[in-house]
Design a protein around this motif. Structure first.
Motif, PDB file in Angstrom:
ATOM      1  N   ALA A 112       8.803   1.327 -12.434  1.00  0.00           N
ATOM      2  CA  ALA A 112       8.007   1.887 -11.332  1.00  0.00           C
ATOM      3  C   ALA A 112       8.264   3.381 -11.189  1.00  0.00           C
ATOM      4  O   ALA A 112       9.364   3.867 -11.475  1.00  0.00           O
ATOM      5  N   PRO A 113       7.269   4.136 -10.727  1.00  0.00           N
ATOM      6  CA  PRO A 113       7.481   5.575 -10.483  1.00  0.00           C
ATOM      7  C   PRO A 113       8.418   5.796  -9.309  1.00  0.00           C
ATOM      8  O   PRO A 113       8.541   4.948  -8.419  1.00  0.00           O
ATOM      9  N   ALA A 114       9.100   6.924  -9.331  1.00  0.00           N
ATOM     10  CA  ALA A 114      10.015   7.260  -8.241  1.00  0.00           C
ATOM     11  C   ALA A 114       9.234   7.754  -7.033  1.00  0.00           C
ATOM     12  O   ALA A 114       8.241   8.466  -7.175  1.00  0.00           O
ATOM     13  N   HIS A 115       9.698   7.376  -5.865  1.00  0.00           N
ATOM     14  CA  HIS A 115       9.010   7.809  -4.648  1.00  0.00           C
ATOM     15  C   HIS A 115       9.422   9.236  -4.290  1.00  0.00           C
ATOM     16  O   HIS A 115      10.540   9.671  -4.596  1.00  0.00           O
ATOM     17  N   PRO A 116       8.541  10.000  -3.653  1.00  0.00           N
ATOM     18  CA  PRO A 116       8.908  11.345  -3.177  1.00  0.00           C
ATOM     19  C   PRO A 116      10.001  11.249  -2.116  1.00  0.00           C
ATOM     20  O   PRO A 116      10.068  10.272  -1.359  1.00  0.00           O
ATOM     21  N   GLU A 117      10.863  12.244  -2.073  1.00  0.00           N
ATOM     22  CA  GLU A 117      11.955  12.232  -1.111  1.00  0.00           C
ATOM     23  C   GLU A 117      11.458  12.141   0.319  1.00  0.00           C
ATOM     24  O   GLU A 117      12.092  11.540   1.182  1.00  0.00           O
ATOM     25  N   SER A 118      10.296  12.751   0.580  1.00  0.00           N
ATOM     26  CA  SER A 118       9.761  12.742   1.939  1.00  0.00           C
ATOM     27  C   SER A 118       9.348  11.349   2.396  1.00  0.00           C
ATOM     28  O   SER A 118       9.243  11.081   3.602  1.00  0.00           O
ATOM     29  N   LEU A 119       9.113  10.441   1.442  1.00  0.00           N
ATOM     30  CA  LEU A 119       8.686   9.084   1.784  1.00  0.00           C
ATOM     31  C   LEU A 119       9.802   8.064   1.599  1.00  0.00           C
ATOM     32  O   LEU A 119       9.555   6.860   1.602  1.00  0.00           O
ATOM     33  N   ALA A 120      11.035   8.549   1.443  1.00  0.00           N
ATOM     34  CA  ALA A 120      12.170   7.637   1.279  1.00  0.00           C
ATOM     35  C   ALA A 120      12.321   6.637   2.434  1.00  0.00           C
ATOM     36  O   ALA A 120      12.681   5.484   2.204  1.00  0.00           O
ATOM     37  N   PRO A 121      12.032   7.030   3.686  1.00  0.00           N
ATOM     38  CA  PRO A 121      12.187   6.064   4.783  1.00  0.00           C
ATOM     39  C   PRO A 121      11.295   4.832   4.677  1.00  0.00           C
ATOM     40  O   PRO A 121      11.618   3.792   5.254  1.00  0.00           O
ATOM     41  N   ILE A 122      10.155   4.934   3.975  1.00  0.00           N
ATOM     42  CA  ILE A 122       9.278   3.753   3.885  1.00  0.00           C
ATOM     43  C   ILE A 122       9.406   3.044   2.534  1.00  0.00           C
ATOM     44  O   ILE A 122       8.670   2.094   2.271  1.00  0.00           O
ATOM     45  N   ASP A 123      10.333   3.518   1.702  1.00  0.00           N
ATOM     46  CA  ASP A 123      10.600   2.806   0.447  1.00  0.00           C
ATOM     47  C   ASP A 123      11.531   1.630   0.745  1.00  0.00           C
ATOM     48  O   ASP A 123      12.605   1.803   1.321  1.00  0.00           O
TER      49      ASP A 123
END
Length: 454
Positions: free
Chosen positions: A124-135
């Motif tokens: 899977a692609p890595a999530h942006p740091e700004s969206l870490a709370p919803i990962d």
């Protein structure tokens, strides 16, 4: 295992741990000493009676203890119990019990699902740091593997009908407690109109889940009442059933009302298909509907009966519209991203947020969740898991009542709950919840007992 069978090395280890704990205590590190002493006690108890650890694990899954015990990260009571059980399980596998594990068909299927989830997460692609709370990747992987381990522990360490009955007793007691606590919550002025459980009950703080657990308790009470010989016991189980039924309506859960209709159909066919019995069922449904219109608040009834998708109308209609939009987005993610093995557990929300409609709402559908998390492979494996579980339940029910084995009411409770669970799966991400692993674990444990009795 009894006290006399404890080997000298084990006694030496226990004495060593006791000495360490006392030494740490003299050094004024009371918290560490307390932790070591508790771990020592757990080690002794779990080694002597692993089934008690299973009951304790079930209780920690059902109840939220975080408000009573300071946060220790991964060093939580259920993780400590799980670690000890893993050691005992490894010892039993080394001693040659692996063939029994392979005879329980649910175990390799769960292992295959876990493997697909790991592969899809790796790709899977890595999530942006700004969206870490919803990962939610770590959370969902942890929940899947920890509850899969719980299924393994049940299969190996629940060995007789008495221990199995304790699990059902805990379930019914906790479900009844949840239902009762929802009434106290509704009496508060700031409470929502939909019933939810309070007082530390973790599994039913959502109205839809509370409704489903109440239906499970209602099923259990129904079958227990049928097999009870005592008049007082029959009255008790009837009272519990009526309590749980009333809470189902107070949750204003539409999927629970659909499941309630399914339950009546199942019970009608189970008792024998005949026009008089159908008439009795229709009259009973009519009486329940009449009672609901008189005693259930109007706002709850409005939500239960709202099935249109007009966004300008009431809250229930907007909820249905949101579910429809989520269905469309989830289908696009399934087709466009990786239909074979999915985008990995926990990645749906942030992928939806970036590439689709900028929302972070969950799938609210177990079939969609499996399809987006692990692709068509994971979906087919989950369906295979349900099919195997259903076939095992039918096989055990066909064998009838056998002395020393789980009684028919246990098998019927799991079987009927499984039917309702499949309907429930269309409305929630239920395949990552404790309910699934309980149903699979109970079935696998009962199947093991039947196989050992052959």
């Amino acid at each position: 295992m009894n006290v006399n069978s404890i080997s000298v090395p084990i006694i030496s280890v226990l004495l060593l741990l006791m000495g360490i704990s006392l030494g740490v205590g003299f050094l004024d590190a009371e918290k560490i000493a307390l932790l070591v002493i508790v771990a020592l006690g757990l080690l002794v108890i779990v080694t002597l009676h692993p089934s008690l650890a299973i009951l304790a694990l079930l209780s920690t899954f059902l109840f939220s203890y975080s408000s009573y015990i300071p946060d220790a990260g991964r060093i939580s009571p259920n993780n400590v119990l799980g670690a000890i059980l893993c050691i005992l399980l490894a010892v039993r596998l080394i001693k040659g019990e692996l063939p029994w594990l392979l005879r329980i068909r649910q175990i390799p299927v769960l292992a295959a699902i876990g493997l697909i989830f790991l592969v899809s997460t790796y790709l899977a692609p890595a999530h942006p740091e700004s969206l870490a709370p919803i990962d939610r990747t770590n959370k969902e992987l942890w929940e899947f593997f920890s509850q899969t381990a719980f299924v393994l522990f049940m299969v190996f360490f629940i060995t007789n009908k008495k221990q199995l009955s304790y699990i059902f007793c805990i379930l019914l007691a906790v479900i009844t407690f949840s239902a009762a606590s929802s009434f106290t919550n509704l009496l508060q002025s700031a409470a929502d109109y939909r019933a939810v459980a309070t007082y530390g009950v973790n599994m039913a703080k959502n109205s839809n889940y509370l409704a489903f657990y109440c239906l499970m308790g209602l099923i259990m009470s129904w079958y227990l009442r049928q097999e009870s010989q005592s008049f007082l016991a029959r009255v008790c189980f009837l009272s519990i059933g009526l309590l749980l039924l009333s809470v189902v309506f107070l949750t204003a859960s539409r999927n629970a009302i659909i499941n309630l209709l399914v339950l009546f159909i199942v019970l009608t066919f189970e008792s024998g298909f005949s026009f008089p019995k159908i008439g009795v069922t229709v009259c009973l449904l009519g009486a329940i509907a009449l009672g609901a219109t008189h005693f259930i608040p109007e706002k709850n009834l409005q939500r239960i009966t709202a099935f249109d998708v007009d966004p300008s109308q009431k809250e229930a209609s907007r909820s249905l519209l949101e579910r429809y939009r989520t269905l469309v987005v989830a289908w696009k993610i399934f087709i466009n991203e990786n239909p074979l093995i999915g985008v990995g557990p926990g990645n749906f929300r942030w992928i939806r947020r970036i590439d689709y409609d900028h929302k972070t709402v969950a799938t609210h559908n177990a079939f969609l969740w499996a399809s987006t998390s692990g692709g068509i492979v994971a979906l087919l494996l989950f369906l295979l898991l349900f099919w195997i579980t259903w076939k095992d339940l039918c096989w055990m029910e066909h064998r009838g009542c056998v002395t020393g084995l789980p009684p028919p009411w246990m098998i019927k409770t799991v079987r009927t709950t499984l039917i309702l669970f499949m309907v429930f799966s269309f409305f929630t991400e239920a395949w990552l919840e404790l309910i699934l692993f309980l149903l699979v674990g109970l079935t696998a444990t009962m199947k093991k007992m039947h196989l050992q009795a052959l």
